[in-house]
Design a protein around this motif. Structure first.
Motif, PDB file in Angstrom:
ATOM      1  N   CYS A 118       0.809  -1.224   0.000  1.00  0.00           N
ATOM      2  CA  CYS A 118       0.000   0.000   0.000  1.00  0.00           C
ATOM      3  C   CYS A 118       0.844   1.278   0.000  1.00  0.00           C
ATOM      4  O   CYS A 118       0.301   2.373  -0.087  1.00  0.00           O
TER       5      CYS A 118
ATOM      6  N   LEU B 201       2.807   0.944  -5.397  1.00  0.00           N
ATOM      7  CA  LEU B 201       1.464   0.864  -5.980  1.00  0.00           C
ATOM      8  C   LEU B 201       1.425   0.145  -7.322  1.00  0.00           C
ATOM      9  O   LEU B 201       0.462  -0.530  -7.642  1.00  0.00           O
TER      10      LEU B 201
ATOM     11  N   PRO C 214       2.887  -5.481  -9.284  1.00  0.00           N
ATOM     12  CA  PRO C 214       1.700  -6.337  -9.452  1.00  0.00           C
ATOM     13  C   PRO C 214       1.405  -7.282  -8.288  1.00  0.00           C
ATOM     14  O   PRO C 214       0.262  -7.608  -8.043  1.00  0.00           O
TER      15      PRO C 214
ATOM     16  N   LEU D  25      -4.962  -7.846   2.213  1.00  0.00           N
ATOM     17  CA  LEU D  25      -6.388  -8.185   2.136  1.00  0.00           C
ATOM     18  C   LEU D  25      -6.785  -9.108   3.284  1.00  0.00           C
ATOM     19  O   LEU D  25      -7.819  -8.914   3.923  1.00  0.00           O
TER      20      LEU D  25
ATOM     21  N   TYR E 197      -9.671  -8.110   6.383  1.00  0.00           N
ATOM     22  CA  TYR E 197     -10.977  -8.756   6.555  1.00  0.00           C
ATOM     23  C   TYR E 197     -11.092  -9.610   7.817  1.00  0.00           C
ATOM     24  O   TYR E 197     -12.185 -10.034   8.168  1.00  0.00           O
TER      25      TYR E 197
ATOM     26  N   GLY F 217      -3.223  -8.055  -9.739  1.00  0.00           N
ATOM     27  CA  GLY F 217      -1.885  -7.955 -10.352  1.00  0.00           C
ATOM     28  C   GLY F 217      -1.969  -7.766 -11.863  1.00  0.00           C
ATOM     29  O   GLY F 217      -1.252  -6.950 -12.439  1.00  0.00           O
TER      30      GLY F 217
ATOM     31  N   ILE G 281      -3.093  -4.271 -12.705  1.00  0.00           N
ATOM     32  CA  ILE G 281      -2.011  -3.291 -12.540  1.00  0.00           C
ATOM     33  C   ILE G 281      -1.093  -3.319 -13.763  1.00  0.00           C
ATOM     34  O   ILE G 281      -0.710  -2.274 -14.303  1.00  0.00           O
TER      35      ILE G 281
ATOM     36  N   GLU H 104      -2.838  -1.638 -16.588  1.00  0.00           N
ATOM     37  CA  GLU H 104      -2.810  -0.172 -16.442  1.00  0.00           C
ATOM     38  C   GLU H 104      -1.484   0.379 -16.943  1.00  0.00           C
ATOM     39  O   GLU H 104      -1.439   1.399 -17.634  1.00  0.00           O
ATOM     40  N   LYS H 105      -0.395  -0.336 -16.601  1.00  0.00           N
ATOM     41  CA  LYS H 105       0.933   0.123 -17.032  1.00  0.00           C
ATOM     42  C   LYS H 105       1.069   0.066 -18.550  1.00  0.00           C
ATOM     43  O   LYS H 105       1.590   0.976 -19.182  1.00  0.00           O
TER      44      LYS H 105
ATOM     45  N   ILE I 210     -16.188  -4.971  -4.083  1.00  0.00           N
ATOM     46  CA  ILE I 210     -14.988  -4.960  -4.937  1.00  0.00           C
ATOM     47  C   ILE I 210     -14.254  -3.624  -4.779  1.00  0.00           C
ATOM     48  O   ILE I 210     -13.025  -3.582  -4.734  1.00  0.00           O
TER      49      ILE I 210
ATOM     50  N   GLN J 188     -14.096  -1.920  -2.166  1.00  0.00           N
ATOM     51  CA  GLN J 188     -13.367  -2.005  -0.899  1.00  0.00           C
ATOM     52  C   GLN J 188     -12.008  -2.703  -1.085  1.00  0.00           C
ATOM     53  O   GLN J 188     -11.021  -2.332  -0.450  1.00  0.00           O
ATOM     54  N   VAL J 189     -11.972  -3.692  -1.969  1.00  0.00           N
ATOM     55  CA  VAL J 189     -10.711  -4.383  -2.263  1.00  0.00           C
ATOM     56  C   VAL J 189      -9.700  -3.372  -2.835  1.00  0.00           C
ATOM     57  O   VAL J 189      -8.518  -3.391  -2.481  1.00  0.00           O
TER      58      VAL J 189
ATOM     59  N   ILE K  53      -8.590  -1.026   0.160  1.00  0.00           N
ATOM     60  CA  ILE K  53      -7.700  -1.714   1.112  1.00  0.00           C
ATOM     61  C   ILE K  53      -6.273  -1.739   0.570  1.00  0.00           C
ATOM     62  O   ILE K  53      -5.312  -1.537   1.292  1.00  0.00           O
ATOM     63  N   THR K  54      -6.148  -2.004  -0.728  1.00  0.00           N
ATOM     64  CA  THR K  54      -4.825  -2.151  -1.339  1.00  0.00           C
ATOM     65  C   THR K  54      -4.309  -0.826  -1.915  1.00  0.00           C
ATOM     66  O   THR K  54      -3.276  -0.812  -2.583  1.00  0.00           O
ATOM     67  N   ASN K  55      -5.034   0.247  -1.650  1.00  0.00           N
ATOM     68  CA  ASN K  55      -4.651   1.584  -2.117  1.00  0.00           C
ATOM     69  C   ASN K  55      -4.706   1.739  -3.640  1.00  0.00           C
ATOM     70  O   ASN K  55      -4.198   2.725  -4.177  1.00  0.00           O
ATOM     71  N   LEU K  56      -5.290   0.775  -4.311  1.00  0.00           N
ATOM     72  CA  LEU K  56      -5.332   0.840  -5.775  1.00  0.00           C
ATOM     73  C   LEU K  56      -6.346   1.872  -6.276  1.00  0.00           C
ATOM     74  O   LEU K  56      -6.344   2.210  -7.458  1.00  0.00           O
TER      75      LEU K  56
ATOM     76  N   LYS L  58      -5.985   4.723  -5.639  1.00  0.00           N
ATOM     77  CA  LYS L  58      -5.110   5.857  -5.950  1.00  0.00           C
ATOM     78  C   LYS L  58      -4.367   5.643  -7.271  1.00  0.00           C
ATOM     79  O   LYS L  58      -3.930   6.603  -7.904  1.00  0.00           O
ATOM     80  N   LEU L  59      -4.223   4.388  -7.663  1.00  0.00           N
ATOM     81  CA  LEU L  59      -3.533   4.102  -8.930  1.00  0.00           C
ATOM     82  C   LEU L  59      -4.494   4.249 -10.108  1.00  0.00           C
ATOM     83  O   LEU L  59      -4.141   4.798 -11.153  1.00  0.00           O
TER      84      LEU L  59
END
Lengths: 159, 115
Positions: free
Chosen positions: A120, A125, A128, A135, A139, B64, B67, B70-71, B89, B91-92, B95-98, B100-101
């Motif tokens: 995070c 970021l 991959p 996660l 939870y 993964g 990501i 996206e790249k 989803i 929320q997933v 949680i992983t800060n994605l 922001k990506l």
């Protein structure tokens, strides 16, 4: 007999069976040895989710339990056993109307969870991998690593 | 023929939808990656909307692939927006800060408005 509601059909549960399950708070235990493949455990995970649904657990909480089991077992297969077909993943679960407990053990050489980069962080970021642990922690009520990282203990307690 | 996604193109925008409700199986994820990557390989698609309406569950392995997509999209000069993500989803992603990506919008209309 009328058809069961769609959601119950989806989980293969008939209403009568659900009523029996919810009428008791008796805990249920699972003890499984699973092969080191990324497809072999899905049926087992579904079985656990169905049992928890029978105890009345909400779809929202079940999503988190699903995620924690998915990520823990796939980590054990991928990073622990490294897909070695001679190795297994051992999963013990205890389920009740208030508590989900799972202990997932692999036969790998272990690892130090504190050395896994924080997915995070801004600089990670775009990496991959490495999101499974974040996660699982998000939870579950508690997550403990034991036996040099070869085992992870998950617990979700309902308020 | 795409097995994991379906996509439609109107004017300059490509809308991609997932065929699977659960994106967990390793073969599914591998195939999904290949199909998504093929869309941005030639650099001709510059505006992409990835519609999650059908997705009920996805694993970190699927994240993964997204990501990497996206790249690749960014490298090809394309703008990518995610839309119609269910609360669980979404929320997933948080949680992983994605969140922001990726650029995430509520629906396709909102996504189109910023493309």
């Amino acid at each position: 007999m009328p058809s069961p509601p769609v959601q119950l059909q989806h989980y293969g549960l008939i209403p009568e069976f659900r009523n029996i399950m919810t009428s008791t708070s008796q805990p249920r235990k699972f003890d499984r040895v699973l092969p080191s493949t990324l497809t072999a455990y899905h049926e087992f995970v579904q079985e656990v989710l169905t049992a928890l649904q029978g105890y009345g657990w909400s779809a929202e909480i079940l999503f988190g339990v699903h995620m924690a089991l998915e990520e823990s077992i796939s980590n054990a297969v991928r990073h622990g056993n490294k897909h070695d077909p001679s190795k297994s993943v051992h999963v013990e679960c205890e389920l009740s109307n208030k508590r989900f407990y799972a202990r997932i053990t692999d036969e790998g050489s272990g690892y130090d969870p504190t050395e896994v980069p924080d997915c995070c962080n801004e600089e990670n970021l775009e990496v991959p991998g490495g999101r499974g642990l974040a996660l699982i922690r998000a939870y579950m009520t508690s997550v403990e690593h034991c036996d040099n990282g070869k085992c992870v203990v998950l617990e979700r307690i309902l308020d | 023929m795409m097995n994991r996604i379906e996509f439609s193109e109107s004017s300059s925008v490509s809308v991609i939808r997932f065929k699977d409700q659960k994106i967990i199986d390793p073969e599914t994820i591998q195939e999904l990656g290949e199909e998504l990557f093929s869309l941005v390989e030639d650099g001709k698609r510059q505006k992409l909307i990835l519609n999650f309406a059908n997705v009920e569950f996805l694993s970190s392995a699927a994240l993964g692939k997204l990501i990497t997509f996206e790249k690749k999209a960014k490298r090809s000069g394309a703008k990518l927006i995610l839309s119609n993500i269910a609360p669980e989803i979404y929320q997933v992603f948080t949680i992983t800060n994605l969140d922001k990506l990726f650029t995430i919008k509520d629906n396709e209309a909102d996504a189109l408005a910023v493309l």
